[in-house]
Design a protein around this motif. Structure first.
Motif, short mmCIF file in Angstrom:
data_model
loop_
_atom_site.label_atom_id
_atom_site.label_comp_id
_atom_site.label_asym_id
_atom_site.label_seq_id
_atom_site.Cartn_x
_atom_site.Cartn_y
_atom_site.Cartn_z
N CYS A 99 0.82 -1.22 0.00
CA CYS A 99 0.00 0.00 0.00
C CYS A 99 0.85 1.26 0.00
CB CYS A 99 -0.96 -0.01 1.19
SG CYS A 99 -0.15 0.28 2.79
N GLY A 100 2.08 1.15 0.54
CA GLY A 100 2.96 2.32 0.59
C GLY A 100 2.68 3.26 1.75
N LYS A 101 1.67 2.94 2.58
CA LYS A 101 1.27 3.88 3.63
C LYS A 101 1.30 3.30 5.04
CE LYS A 101 -1.88 6.12 0.43
NZ LYS A 101 -3.00 5.61 -0.35
N CYS A 102 1.27 1.98 5.17
CA CYS A 102 1.15 1.39 6.52
C CYS A 102 2.51 1.43 7.24
CB CYS A 102 0.61 -0.04 6.41
SG CYS A 102 1.82 -1.23 5.78
N CYS A 105 5.22 -0.61 5.43
CA CYS A 105 5.70 0.04 4.21
C CYS A 105 6.60 1.23 4.55
CB CYS A 105 4.53 0.51 3.36
SG CYS A 105 3.70 -0.83 2.48
N CYS A 113 3.68 -5.69 4.06
CA CYS A 113 2.60 -4.69 4.07
C CYS A 113 1.34 -5.25 4.73
CB CYS A 113 2.30 -4.26 2.63
SG CYS A 113 0.84 -3.22 2.49
N MET A 114 0.68 -4.40 5.51
CA MET A 114 -0.52 -4.83 6.22
C MET A 114 -1.77 -4.75 5.34
SD MET A 114 0.64 -2.80 9.61
CE MET A 114 -0.68 -3.16 10.76
N ASN A 115 -1.64 -4.13 4.18
CA ASN A 115 -2.80 -4.01 3.26
C ASN A 115 -2.42 -4.52 1.87
OD1 ASN A 115 -4.21 -2.40 5.32
ND2 ASN A 115 -2.68 -0.86 4.79
ZN LIG Z 1 1.59 -1.20 3.43
#
Ligand SMILES: [Zn+2]
Ligand SMILES: [Zn+2]
Length: 349
Positions: A99-102, A105, A113-115
């Motif tokens: 996701c690039g945000k968690c 990441c 990644c968690m998403n």
């Molecule tokens: Zn992530």
């Protein structure tokens, strides 16, 4: 370029093979995506799970979906926000789309990644003439890497991740399981400076392949007790690291017992259920470490695999077990189910 393409689509939930289509719309890349003309793809055990609709598939697969997550091709179109890819670039795909945000990441661990979403599983993949993919999952292939080898990065990369985690330099390393990924692990361990690689499997022909990929010692684990073999070889100490590619509980337990005190087991193959361990005697008292791998580090593992491919140990011809036209998908699946060794590739043309 016409506006339709061929491809293999898993049409619905449940046990069913993907259906061949001649008239799928060519996808339009979003602003941060590239459109890639696929050259080569590979069949994965995961694709078989998707056909058979196992427990994992029921969670992750979102039919109707074009399957195929191990592939490479050539960029033909780039969305307007794409920065580092242009038409003509050859690329392979990372199948894990972070996701690039968690927190994972953001701390450089996007492989966890968690998403996570999955290419060719939760969104359309590469068993088709063209695929649209986020720029961030494309890895640029240099000219010295052929299409045959380019589509091996994703499937074999988890083996290279295992080599990274085992920190093999100067160590005696036991590799259990000499299928395509195990063979890559062997070549990887030698490339990154393992002192001795001891390869074990139950099939003699696989052990021959292990020798070709650089194994120093091969052992048939159906005939020889691996634990005492490793201890004898190391003056009673045990091996420094063990990499298990089998996912088979007895092999995992043997790998742990074959370790020296303070050694490390890295699991690359996934056991399908729980594994019984004597934690007190085999792990805690000996301060043995047990860990595993989730995909590949983006892009460290890929760069490391490129080094392995250029090493004298890696030979793709030992790993590839047949190339099929995509139209003959069923033949490749039959060969896989019949136990024909080696990775099955598809020509997309
Ligand atoms: Zn992530
Ligand atoms: Zn795969």
């Amino acid at each position: 370029m016409s506006d339709t393409m061929f491809g293999l689509k898993k049409e619905q939930k449940g046990t069913c093979a993907p259906v061949w289509h001649d008239d799928l719309p060519i996808p339009e890349p979003k602003d941060d995506e590239v459109l890639v003309k696929v050259n080569r793809a590979a069949l994965c055990g995961t694709d078989i799970h998707i056909i058979d609709w196992d427990k994992w598939s029921r969670i992750w697969v979102k039919p109707p979906v074009i399957m195929g997550h191990e592939a490479c091709g050539e960029v033909v179109l780039a969305g307007k926000n794409v920065k580092d890819r242009k038409p003509g670039d050859r690329v392979a795909f990372e199948s894990h789309i972070p996701c690039g945000k968690c927190p994972m990441c953001l701390s450089g661990k996007s492989n966890m990644c968690m998403n996570m979403s999955l290419f060719g599983v939760g969104r359309d993949g590469a068993f088709a003439e063209y695929v649209a993919a986020p720029e961030k999952i494309t890895y640029k292939l240099t000219d010295d890497i052929s299409d045959d080898v380019g589509c091996l990065f994703e499937p074999m990369g988890s083996g290279i991740r295992g080599v990274e985690k085992a920190e093999v330099e100067g160590k005696n390393v036991l590799v259990s399981g000499c299928g395509a990924i195990g063979l890559t692990v062997i070549a990887g361990a030698k490339t990154f400076g393992a002192e001795k690689v001891i390869a074990c499997d139950i099939l003699p022909e696989r052990l021959k392949d292990a020798e070709k990929m650089g194994a120093d010692i091969t052992v048939n684990s159906s005939e020889t007790d691996i634990i005492s073999f490793c201890r004898d070889l190391t003056g009673g100490l045990g091996v420094d690291a063990a990499i298990d590619v089998t996912g088979a509980p007895p092999a995992i337990v043997n790998g742990i017992k074959a370790l020296k005190n303070g050694g490390r087991l890295v699991g690359v193959g996934f056991p399908s259920g729980e594994v019984g361990l004597d934690l007190t005697n085999d792990v805690y008292y000996r301060e043995v470490e047990i860990t595993g791998v989730c995909g590949r580090r983006i892009w460290e593992t890929w760069d490391n695999f490129a080094k392995v491919m250029r090493s004298p140990y890696f030979d793709a011809s030992v790993i590839i077990g047949g190339t099929y036209a995509l139209h003959d998908f069923e033949k490749a699946v039959d060969a896989y189910r019949a136990g024909v060794p080696g990775k099955k590739l598809f020509r997309i043309e």
